[in-house]
Design a protein around this motif. Structure first.
Motif, PDB file in Angstrom:
ATOM      1  N   LEU A 142       0.817  -1.217   0.000  1.00  0.00           N
ATOM      2  CA  LEU A 142       0.000   0.000   0.000  1.00  0.00           C
ATOM      3  C   LEU A 142       0.852   1.270   0.000  1.00  0.00           C
ATOM      4  O   LEU A 142       0.356   2.351  -0.295  1.00  0.00           O
ATOM      5  CB  LEU A 142      -0.945   0.016   1.207  1.00  0.00           C
ATOM      6  N   SER A 143       2.128   1.117   0.351  1.00  0.00           N
ATOM      7  CA  SER A 143       3.038   2.275   0.307  1.00  0.00           C
ATOM      8  C   SER A 143       3.693   2.408  -1.055  1.00  0.00           C
ATOM      9  O   SER A 143       4.640   3.182  -1.217  1.00  0.00           O
ATOM     10  CB  SER A 143       4.123   2.128   1.370  1.00  0.00           C
ATOM     11  N   GLY A 144       3.232   1.632  -2.003  1.00  0.00           N
ATOM     12  CA  GLY A 144       3.789   1.705  -3.356  1.00  0.00           C
ATOM     13  C   GLY A 144       4.959   0.778  -3.568  1.00  0.00           C
ATOM     14  O   GLY A 144       5.804   1.026  -4.423  1.00  0.00           O
ATOM     15  N   GLY A 145       5.038  -0.279  -2.765  1.00  0.00           N
ATOM     16  CA  GLY A 145       6.096  -1.286  -2.943  1.00  0.00           C
ATOM     17  C   GLY A 145       7.385  -0.981  -2.224  1.00  0.00           C
ATOM     18  O   GLY A 145       8.328  -1.765  -2.262  1.00  0.00           O
ATOM     19  N   LYS A 146       7.448   0.167  -1.540  1.00  0.00           N
ATOM     20  CA  LYS A 146       8.673   0.546  -0.822  1.00  0.00           C
ATOM     21  C   LYS A 146       8.283   1.433   0.352  1.00  0.00           C
ATOM     22  O   LYS A 146       7.446   2.318   0.198  1.00  0.00           O
ATOM     23  CB  LYS A 146       9.603   1.295  -1.774  1.00  0.00           C
ATOM     24  N   ILE A 147       8.891   1.177   1.504  1.00  0.00           N
ATOM     25  CA  ILE A 147       8.541   1.959   2.698  1.00  0.00           C
ATOM     26  C   ILE A 147       9.769   2.143   3.582  1.00  0.00           C
ATOM     27  O   ILE A 147      10.595   1.231   3.701  1.00  0.00           O
ATOM     28  CB  ILE A 147       7.390   1.265   3.486  1.00  0.00           C
ATOM     29  N   ALA A 148       9.880   3.321   4.167  1.00  0.00           N
ATOM     30  CA  ALA A 148      10.994   3.590   5.087  1.00  0.00           C
ATOM     31  C   ALA A 148      10.778   2.801   6.373  1.00  0.00           C
ATOM     32  O   ALA A 148       9.640   2.570   6.783  1.00  0.00           O
ATOM     33  CB  ALA A 148      11.071   5.075   5.397  1.00  0.00           C
ATOM     34  N   GLU A 149      11.869   2.394   6.989  1.00  0.00           N
ATOM     35  CA  GLU A 149      11.781   1.549   8.189  1.00  0.00           C
ATOM     36  C   GLU A 149      10.972   2.219   9.297  1.00  0.00           C
ATOM     37  O   GLU A 149      10.096   1.595   9.897  1.00  0.00           O
ATOM     38  CB  GLU A 149      13.193   1.225   8.693  1.00  0.00           C
TER      39      GLU A 149
ATOM     40  N   SER B  72      -3.368  13.120   4.071  1.00  0.00           N
ATOM     41  CA  SER B  72      -3.878  12.614   2.793  1.00  0.00           C
ATOM     42  C   SER B  72      -5.394  12.397   2.795  1.00  0.00           C
ATOM     43  O   SER B  72      -5.973  12.091   1.759  1.00  0.00           O
ATOM     44  CB  SER B  72      -3.164  11.311   2.441  1.00  0.00           C
ATOM     45  N   ASN B  73      -5.991  12.561   3.952  1.00  0.00           N
ATOM     46  CA  ASN B  73      -7.442  12.356   4.050  1.00  0.00           C
ATOM     47  C   ASN B  73      -8.185  13.555   3.461  1.00  0.00           C
ATOM     48  O   ASN B  73      -7.872  14.706   3.769  1.00  0.00           O
ATOM     49  CB  ASN B  73      -7.813  12.162   5.530  1.00  0.00           C
ATOM     50  N   VAL B  74      -9.176  13.268   2.641  1.00  0.00           N
ATOM     51  CA  VAL B  74      -9.928  14.331   1.953  1.00  0.00           C
ATOM     52  C   VAL B  74     -10.686  15.208   2.951  1.00  0.00           C
ATOM     53  O   VAL B  74     -10.750  16.433   2.809  1.00  0.00           O
ATOM     54  CB  VAL B  74     -10.932  13.712   0.940  1.00  0.00           C
ATOM     55  N   THR B 112       4.612  12.581   1.478  1.00  0.00           N
ATOM     56  CA  THR B 112       3.421  12.030   2.138  1.00  0.00           C
ATOM     57  C   THR B 112       2.254  11.964   1.164  1.00  0.00           C
ATOM     58  O   THR B 112       1.541  10.957   1.091  1.00  0.00           O
ATOM     59  CB  THR B 112       3.054  12.894   3.366  1.00  0.00           C
ATOM     60  N   LEU B 113       2.090  13.034   0.403  1.00  0.00           N
ATOM     61  CA  LEU B 113       0.998  13.069  -0.578  1.00  0.00           C
ATOM     62  C   LEU B 113       1.253  12.083  -1.718  1.00  0.00           C
ATOM     63  O   LEU B 113       0.324  11.437  -2.202  1.00  0.00           O
ATOM     64  CB  LEU B 113       0.831  14.485  -1.133  1.00  0.00           C
ATOM     65  N   ALA B 114       2.529  11.959  -2.125  1.00  0.00           N
ATOM     66  CA  ALA B 114       2.879  11.023  -3.204  1.00  0.00           C
ATOM     67  C   ALA B 114       2.545   9.591  -2.806  1.00  0.00           C
ATOM     68  O   ALA B 114       2.019   8.811  -3.609  1.00  0.00           O
ATOM     69  CB  ALA B 114       4.354  11.142  -3.535  1.00  0.00           C
ATOM     70  N   THR B 115       2.838   9.257  -1.548  1.00  0.00           N
ATOM     71  CA  THR B 115       2.540   7.910  -1.046  1.00  0.00           C
ATOM     72  C   THR B 115       1.039   7.645  -1.079  1.00  0.00           C
ATOM     73  O   THR B 115       0.597   6.558  -1.464  1.00  0.00           O
ATOM     74  CB  THR B 115       3.073   7.750   0.398  1.00  0.00           C
ATOM     75  N   SER B 116       0.276   8.641  -0.681  1.00  0.00           N
ATOM     76  CA  SER B 116      -1.186   8.459  -0.674  1.00  0.00           C
ATOM     77  C   SER B 116      -1.737   8.320  -2.093  1.00  0.00           C
ATOM     78  O   SER B 116      -2.688   7.586  -2.333  1.00  0.00           O
ATOM     79  CB  SER B 116      -1.867   9.615   0.055  1.00  0.00           C
ATOM     80  N   VAL B 117      -1.083   9.007  -3.041  1.00  0.00           N
ATOM     81  CA  VAL B 117      -1.507   8.898  -4.448  1.00  0.00           C
ATOM     82  C   VAL B 117      -1.202   7.497  -4.974  1.00  0.00           C
ATOM     83  O   VAL B 117      -2.002   6.901  -5.696  1.00  0.00           O
ATOM     84  CB  VAL B 117      -0.817   9.978  -5.319  1.00  0.00           C
TER      85      VAL B 117
END
Lengths: 235, 391
Positions: A142-149, B72-74, B112-117
């Motif tokens: 859900l983090s786009g396949g990569k996440i900081a520890e 990121s919550n609307v 943070t916003l990129a991750t939510s996208v």
């Protein structure tokens, strides 16, 4: 490969010798899988079982393929080959010196249908680890396949898991269990150097990126969230 | 949103410090005359202000990190609050170090916003939603999301595992008493081709060795026999009198050695009498059956004996009370070497026989050449060089 299967006389070994080698490789795979808690077995280890007595260059590949077939027909196990698409930064220097063949390793998975597996094979004693594996893979996915520890631990903390917790009532040493996922090749560590020192990232590795596993995980994530939304709507 | 890059105005004077020109967000420059102050006191205040500003930026970055799910919550207003705060702080930025802090805060916000996208790829499910759903679905405690952070939550990990196990279909392998053996790669030995030796056709029989010499008694055996004979005649003797040889420390030790064998064989016993003296007396050796049954038990003690003890023993034992005779042939080395030392004649070679201490076997023979060498002539008559020749 069929030629190899039909004719092993090119290796100057008898059928009995061939069967003995296959049995030895199968036995090694089964025992090693148990001993290493499902961590991949290096191809090199399996090759050594053959090369210690026989010198033919292509014999190990043939024996491993025979063992693959035996595991499938007798045990209902699939011997899946893993190969890193790129080495992780943590062991890059070591792996860069090895050839592509040496980097190969194998894992054993069940070929049984989901219902049969759930009914007869599923090990309740280790299901908590499977649950943890799913949660971590889902978070990374859900983090786009990569996440900081630190980001990963932020989410795990919400579920009562702390980085410093060495005696969790169910999982024990949580950090160690997370490290096991790296060894089992569900996750891959990646160090990224930034202005404030190195940051450790976790990303999905081969076993988590496998088509069927990835699709099923996504499916179940949606299922949980939708089910929860439905519950909220009713309330 | 447009951000102006801050420039530092350089004065023409070489030693004067550059005064910053601060631009507002709208881009209107402040009145420069208001900023011109004396350099010294302003510098310290400026450093302190900048430190405070950086700490404020750090606080904002922590806030971004903690509230990443809300941002990121609307429905949430968190993003607007944080971006306004960053804007307000930006108005106070004057130096590159603070500009870096400002940029990092914006980068955190953007990430943070990129991750939510990215999460939209999974049907728009955010991480926060997923974790909330997991807690609701598999959480053991009856805890609503509004409760305090420090309250413990426990997830039913087993239940999750049971639900998802068919996805992974892991195999546990087989557990037996014998695990996988250590599979170490053995180094192959290089192939060495050898010529096959032709087998000899004639067979020979080895000579039979005459073993009569092996039956000969050793010195220790002879000493033991002599000692036992003395004990048989005297019945009870003092240990000091039995082993002491007044003229030879070495033979005293040999006597002690012989006595130890007699005691070990059970043919002699040592007891301490009332006055504290060690008394040695003969006895019959125990039968094999009594040794096996444990009736005859050995007790051991360590007998300390060195040159000083020998001197003390000589004073303790009256002259003539020694029982063991002196053995003349035991040390031929001494008797044969003495004439060589005394003779001041020309080149005489004296063979020296080295014997083992009590076995009487020849280990080594050497010849001492006493002839003075030419280069030793100037060293005086009393100095000689010895050459040892080994046979």
């Amino acid at each position: 490969m069929s030629n190899l299967g039909d004719d092993f006389s090119q290796f100057d070994i008898s059928k009995e010798e061939k069967d003995k080698l296959v049995a030895e490789v199968v036995r090694y795979i089964l025992f090693k899988t148990h001993q290493n808690s499902g961590c991949p077995i290096k191809r090199e280890e399996l090759s050594q079982l053959v090369t210690k007595n026989y010198r033919h260059r292509s014999l190990p590949a043939y024996i491993i393929n025979e063992a693959k077939a035996k595991l499938s027909t007798i045990f209902g196990y699939e011997l899946r080959e893993l190969q890193r698409s790129r080495p992780s930064s943590t062991n890059h220097s070591r792996l860069s010196q090895q050839s592509g063949v040496d980097a190969k390793s194998y894992v054993v998975t069940s070929q049984l249908p989901a219902e049969v597996y759930k009914k007869y094979v599923e090990d309740v004693n280790t299901s908590h680890l499977t649950g943890f594996t799913f949660v971590v893979i889902s978070i990374v996915q859900l983090s786009g396949g990569k996440i900081a520890e630190d980001n990963l631990w932020h989410h795990l903390k919400r579920m009562g898991l702390h980085e410093t917790d060495e005696n969790h009532p169910v999982l024990g040493n949580v950090k160690q269990v997370l490290e096991t996922l790296v060894q089992q090749r569900y996750l891959q560590k990646d160090k990224v150097s930034g202005p404030e020192g190195t940051t450790l990232f976790y990303e999905l590795a081969e076993r988590a990126l496998d088509g069927t596993v990835s699709d099923r995980v996504k499916q179940y994530i949606s299922q949980i969230v939708k089910k929860d939304d439905a519950t909220v709507d009713i309330l | 949103m447009r951000r102006n890059v801050k420039k530092e105005k350089q004065t023409d004077k070489g030693d004067a410090a550059a005064e910053p020109v601060r631009a507002k967000v709208a881009g209107v420059a402040r009145d420069e005359s208001a900023d011109v102050e004396s350099n010294q006191p302003n510098q310290e205040e400026d450093v302190a202000d900048r430190r405070v500003l950086r700490s404020k930026y750090l606080a904002v970055m922590t806030k971004i990190n903690d509230a990443r799910d809300e941002i990121s919550n609307v429905d949430s207003n968190k993003f607007n609050i944080i971006i306004n705060e960053v804007d307000n702080l930006h108005q106070q930025v004057s130096k590159p170090r603070e500009q870096v802090a400002d940029a990092e805060a914006l980068l955190d916000l953007a990430n943070t916003l990129a991750t939510s996208v990215k999460s939209i790829s999974c049907e728009g499910i955010s991480l926060a939603d997923f974790v909330n759903c997991l807690i609701r679905e598999f959480g053991k405690s009856t805890r609503s999301l509004e409760t305090q952070e420090n309250e413990q939550i426990s997830i039913d990990w087993k239940e999750i595992g049971v639900a998802v196990s068919p996805f992974f279909r892991t195999c546990k392998g087989i557990c037996t008493m014998l695990g996988p053996m250590s599979n170490e790669l053995k180094q192959r030995k290089p192939m060495v081709t050898r010529k096959r030796a032709v087998r000899p056709t004639d067979t020979t029989r080895p000579d039979e060795v005459d073993e009569t010499g092996a039956e000969e008694k050793t010195d220790t055996d002879r000493n033991m026999a002599v000692m036992f004979e003395i004990l048989r005649r005297k019945r009870q003797v003092k240990l000091e009198s039995l082993i002491l040889n007044r003229s030879s420390f070495a033979q005293t030790v040999e006597n002690l050695f012989a006595l130890s064998f007699l005691v070990k064989d059970g043919r002699a016993k040592i007891v301490v009498n009332g006055s504290g003296s060690h008394i040695v007396s003969p006895k019959n050796a125990p039968a094999a059956s009594s040794i096996a049954s444990g009736e005859a038990a050995y007790s051991h003690f360590v007998f300390r004996f060195d040159f000083k003890d020998w001197k003390v023993m000589m004073n303790a034992v009256p002259v003539g009370d020694e029982l063991m005779p002196h053995r003349e042939d035991s040390h031929p080395t001494l008797s044969q070497a003495e004439p060589a030392a005394n003779s001041s004649g020309a080149s005489t070679t004296t063979p020296i026989r080295k014997l083992s201490r009590n076995r009487g076997l020849i280990l080594q023979e050497s010849i001492v050449d006493d002839s003075p060498e030419p280069d030793d002539a100037n060293k005086g008559p009393g100095i000689r060089r010895c050459r040892r020749k080994l046979n």
